[in-house]
Structure formats: C-alpha cells, structure tokens
Design a protein around this motif. Structure first.
Motif, short mmCIF file in Angstrom:
data_model
loop_
_atom_site.label_atom_id
_atom_site.label_comp_id
_atom_site.label_asym_id
_atom_site.label_seq_id
_atom_site.Cartn_x
_atom_site.Cartn_y
_atom_site.Cartn_z
N GLN A 108 0.15 10.40 4.03
CA GLN A 108 0.92 9.91 2.88
C GLN A 108 1.62 8.61 3.24
O GLN A 108 1.76 7.72 2.41
CB GLN A 108 1.92 10.97 2.43
CG GLN A 108 1.25 12.14 1.75
CD GLN A 108 2.19 13.32 1.52
OE1 GLN A 108 3.27 13.40 2.08
NE2 GLN A 108 1.75 14.25 0.70
N LYS A 109 2.04 8.49 4.50
CA LYS A 109 2.71 7.27 4.95
C LYS A 109 1.71 6.15 5.22
O LYS A 109 2.05 4.98 5.19
CB LYS A 109 3.52 7.56 6.22
CG LYS A 109 4.68 8.50 5.97
CD LYS A 109 5.38 8.85 7.26
CE LYS A 109 6.50 9.85 7.00
NZ LYS A 109 7.09 10.36 8.23
N ASN A 110 0.46 6.51 5.54
CA ASN A 110 -0.55 5.52 5.88
C ASN A 110 -1.89 5.96 5.27
O ASN A 110 -2.78 6.43 5.97
CB ASN A 110 -0.65 5.38 7.40
CG ASN A 110 -1.48 4.20 7.80
OD1 ASN A 110 -2.09 3.54 6.96
ND2 ASN A 110 -1.52 3.92 9.06
N PRO A 111 -2.07 5.81 3.95
CA PRO A 111 -3.27 6.32 3.27
C PRO A 111 -4.58 5.65 3.68
O PRO A 111 -5.65 6.18 3.39
CB PRO A 111 -2.96 6.08 1.79
CG PRO A 111 -1.90 5.05 1.76
CD PRO A 111 -1.13 5.18 3.04
N PHE A 143 -10.43 23.36 6.75
CA PHE A 143 -10.96 22.00 6.62
C PHE A 143 -10.38 21.46 5.33
O PHE A 143 -10.21 22.19 4.34
CB PHE A 143 -12.49 21.93 6.68
CG PHE A 143 -13.25 22.82 5.74
CD1 PHE A 143 -13.70 22.34 4.51
CD2 PHE A 143 -13.57 24.13 6.07
CE1 PHE A 143 -14.44 23.13 3.65
CE2 PHE A 143 -14.30 24.94 5.22
CZ PHE A 143 -14.73 24.45 4.00
N ALA A 144 -10.01 20.18 5.37
CA ALA A 144 -9.28 19.62 4.25
C ALA A 144 -9.50 18.12 4.14
O ALA A 144 -9.82 17.45 5.11
CB ALA A 144 -7.78 19.90 4.41
N CYS A 145 -9.31 17.63 2.92
CA CYS A 145 -9.28 16.19 2.67
C CYS A 145 -7.81 15.82 2.57
O CYS A 145 -7.10 16.29 1.68
CB CYS A 145 -10.02 15.84 1.39
SG CYS A 145 -10.08 14.05 1.11
N LEU A 146 -7.35 14.99 3.49
CA LEU A 146 -5.93 14.64 3.57
C LEU A 146 -5.61 13.29 2.95
O LEU A 146 -4.50 12.80 3.08
CB LEU A 146 -5.47 14.71 5.03
CG LEU A 146 -5.72 16.07 5.69
CD1 LEU A 146 -5.28 16.06 7.14
CD2 LEU A 146 -5.07 17.21 4.94
N ILE A 147 -6.59 12.69 2.26
CA ILE A 147 -6.31 11.47 1.50
C ILE A 147 -5.28 11.85 0.44
O ILE A 147 -5.44 12.89 -0.24
CB ILE A 147 -7.61 10.91 0.86
CG1 ILE A 147 -8.59 10.47 1.95
CG2 ILE A 147 -7.29 9.77 -0.10
CD1 ILE A 147 -9.98 10.10 1.44
#
Length: 162
Positions: A108-111, A143-147
């Motif tokens: 979130q700080k560095n997308p 497993f996840a997409c963290l965008i």
C-alpha cells in the motif's frame, strides 16, 4: 573511485525519485530462507505436480484465482503454472497469512513494487509464469495478490498441506 561513487549515487537518486521498487530477499513480508514456515523453493531437477492457476476479474467485478484452494501433501513439490487472463496486472504471492498481511501494508505504501521471487510473481495482462515450491511443513498457507485493492476484491487463495 570518486567517479564510481558519483555514478552509484546518481543511480540511487534516480531509483528513489522514480518510486520504482523491486522486492528482494529480506524485504517486508519476504521469507526466502530454507526454513520458511510454508516450505522452500523447489528443485527443478525433481518431479513436480503441475497446478494451473488462472488470475482474472469476474463479471461481478471481483478479482479471483481459479482455483482458489489447493491441497498438497507434506514434502510434495508443486509447479504453479500461472496465467494472467485478466485486464490488469496481478500477482501471486505464496506465504503465510501473517506475512502476506504485513507485505500488503508495504505494498500500500509502495504499489509499484515488483515481484519476481521464488515465492512471488507479478504478471502483466496475458503473461504467464511459474513458481516451483516444495511444501515441507503441514498447515494452511495463502496465495494472494497484494496489489492495492486486489486482495480486498477477493484475490486470495488457500493451500492446505496435509
């Protein structure tokens, strides 16, 4: 020697001002050592079960993996064959739920953070990739997409290691 320092300093300043970051070993949420809670990078010389994973958006506006649950045996080596069939970039980050939660905050700080690690890949539209992983410990992993925004839109899955 002085010339090399000024080149390195200029390069560092350029990277800093562009906002581009590349996630590397030891970055927030990354655990690349052989003792990771969820396993270790696989050995390409050994057999692996192939598990295709598709990443895309649904007609209802959700973002999802298909399938979103995978069961493996402790000690099993799996080759995740990833395909971004969506209309935006997606990523696949394999880790514990706790580590992914920490990494999500960092994202979130560095997308613009890029992933091309043993346990994570970021894929542009229509791109494919692979992650080879050996699950050495029993448990439930994620497993996840963290965008930013993707996880909240449903882009996460579970790996159950028995």
């Amino acid at each position: 020697m002085k010339h090399n320092r000024s080149i390195l300093g200029g390069l560092a300043a350029l990277l800093f001002t562009t906002g581009l970051a590349v996630a590397g070993p030891g970055s927030a949420g990354h655990a690349h050592d052989a003792d990771a809670a969820y396993g270790k990078p696989g050995d390409p010389k050994k057999a692996a079960r192939i598990v295709p994973i598709s990443m895309r958006e649904t007609d209802e506006g959700k973002m999802a993996y298909f399938p979103d649950k995978v069961e493996v045996r402790k000690g099993e080596q799996v080759k995740f064959v990833l395909k971004n069939g969506g209309k935006v970039d997606h990523e696949f980050v394999l880790d514990t739920v706790e580590n992914n939660a920490k990494h999500k905050i960092a994202m979130q700080k560095n997308p613009d953070m890029e992933h091309d690690d043993p346990n994570a890949k970021r894929l542009a539209v229509s791109q494919s990739g692979e992650i080879l992983w050996q699950f050495t410990k029993a448990g439930e992993f994620e497993f996840a997409c963290l965008i930013p925004g993707h996880y909240e839109s449903g882009m996460k899955g579970t790996i159950v290691v028995k």
